[in-house]
Write an enzyme that holds these catalytic residues in place. Sequence first.
Site, short mmCIF file in Angstrom:
data_model
loop_
_atom_site.label_atom_id
_atom_site.label_comp_id
_atom_site.label_asym_id
_atom_site.label_seq_id
_atom_site.Cartn_x
_atom_site.Cartn_y
_atom_site.Cartn_z
N ASP A 1 63.70 14.48 97.37
CA ASP A 1 64.07 13.06 97.37
C ASP A 1 65.34 12.90 96.54
O ASP A 1 65.29 12.85 95.31
CB ASP A 1 62.95 12.21 96.80
CG ASP A 1 63.21 10.71 96.96
OD1 ASP A 1 64.38 10.33 97.11
OD2 ASP A 1 62.24 9.94 96.93
N HIS B 1 68.00 7.71 91.09
CA HIS B 1 67.16 8.37 90.11
C HIS B 1 67.90 9.37 89.23
O HIS B 1 67.27 10.03 88.40
CB HIS B 1 66.00 9.06 90.83
CG HIS B 1 65.24 8.14 91.73
ND1 HIS B 1 64.48 7.09 91.24
CD2 HIS B 1 65.14 8.07 93.09
CE1 HIS B 1 63.93 6.44 92.27
NE2 HIS B 1 64.33 7.02 93.38
N ILE C 1 65.92 5.21 87.27
CA ILE C 1 64.48 5.00 87.23
C ILE C 1 63.74 6.21 87.81
O ILE C 1 64.33 7.03 88.53
CB ILE C 1 64.06 3.73 87.99
CG1 ILE C 1 64.44 3.84 89.48
CG2 ILE C 1 64.69 2.50 87.35
CD1 ILE C 1 63.92 2.68 90.32
N GLY D 1 59.27 6.30 92.63
CA GLY D 1 57.95 5.72 92.78
C GLY D 1 56.89 6.76 93.10
O GLY D 1 55.76 6.71 92.60
#
Length: 285
Positions: free
Chosen positions: A189, A194, A209, A212
Amino acid sequence: MPIVYEHLLNYPIPEIRQAIRWQDTALYNFSIGLGQDPMDESQLDFVYEPRLKAMPSMAVVLGYPGFWLRNPDTGVDWTQVLHGEQSIILHKPLPAEGEIIGKSRISAIVDRGPGKGALLYNERVVVDARTGEKLATLEGTTFARGDGGFGGPSGPVKKPHPEPDRAPDVTLDLPTRPEQAIVYRLNGDHNPLHIDPAVAAKAGFPRPILHGLCTFGVVCHALMKSLCGYDPARFGRMDLRFSSPVFPGETIRTEIWHEDGGAAFRARVVERDKVVVSNGLFRHP
């Protein structure tokens, strides 16, 4: 271009064949926090190759077809999409090594109306490439914030699992590492949100961040430890709603309520007392 309902519902998402090496399994497990205590024998089972096990949540990175919603012919404004919900149904423990096939499809689309976005429900089935045996079924909800009002159906909408109105029966704190998002993206990913501070700032965040699905993995770890004794054969289903992002380095506290057949759960970051996962459902096989 706006969403064309029949076109998106039947969009040809590529089927993915993927070889799994023990290194891939160990990397995934390490990337969600297993092995932080090198003296914890139960966690070593997930990072040490002679006795390696796959965490159930590893299914989210198996047979992943990539960010195909970014293709212009989907009609989706990919810059406005959010990962809203995710579930795993584990049909049998995942192999630490082998070859799998991921078969993905859009299962439903809900038009919430002009200015209210759309819900894209997706499904991926992961099967053993050699035997054809079903290993896991993943279901997810993508909130396409910029794409409502295209004339599609207004339902049905998935109902969240209710949270008990009492103190949790079990709580478990698991720390994340400051560099955890950098490690997790090695699973495939590669969203720059990120890792790139400039991209994070443009999206309104003070720093990159955590993915998820990395948060999903950390919560899966908490459920495996608290409810399954680290035994993947005791894991049946996990379903949750993403409520707020986690910043790498924060501590994720999973709160669990026992129920018939499993549990309800949610998670919050300790440092900000912010709920990051809600309406969680866990079931044993």
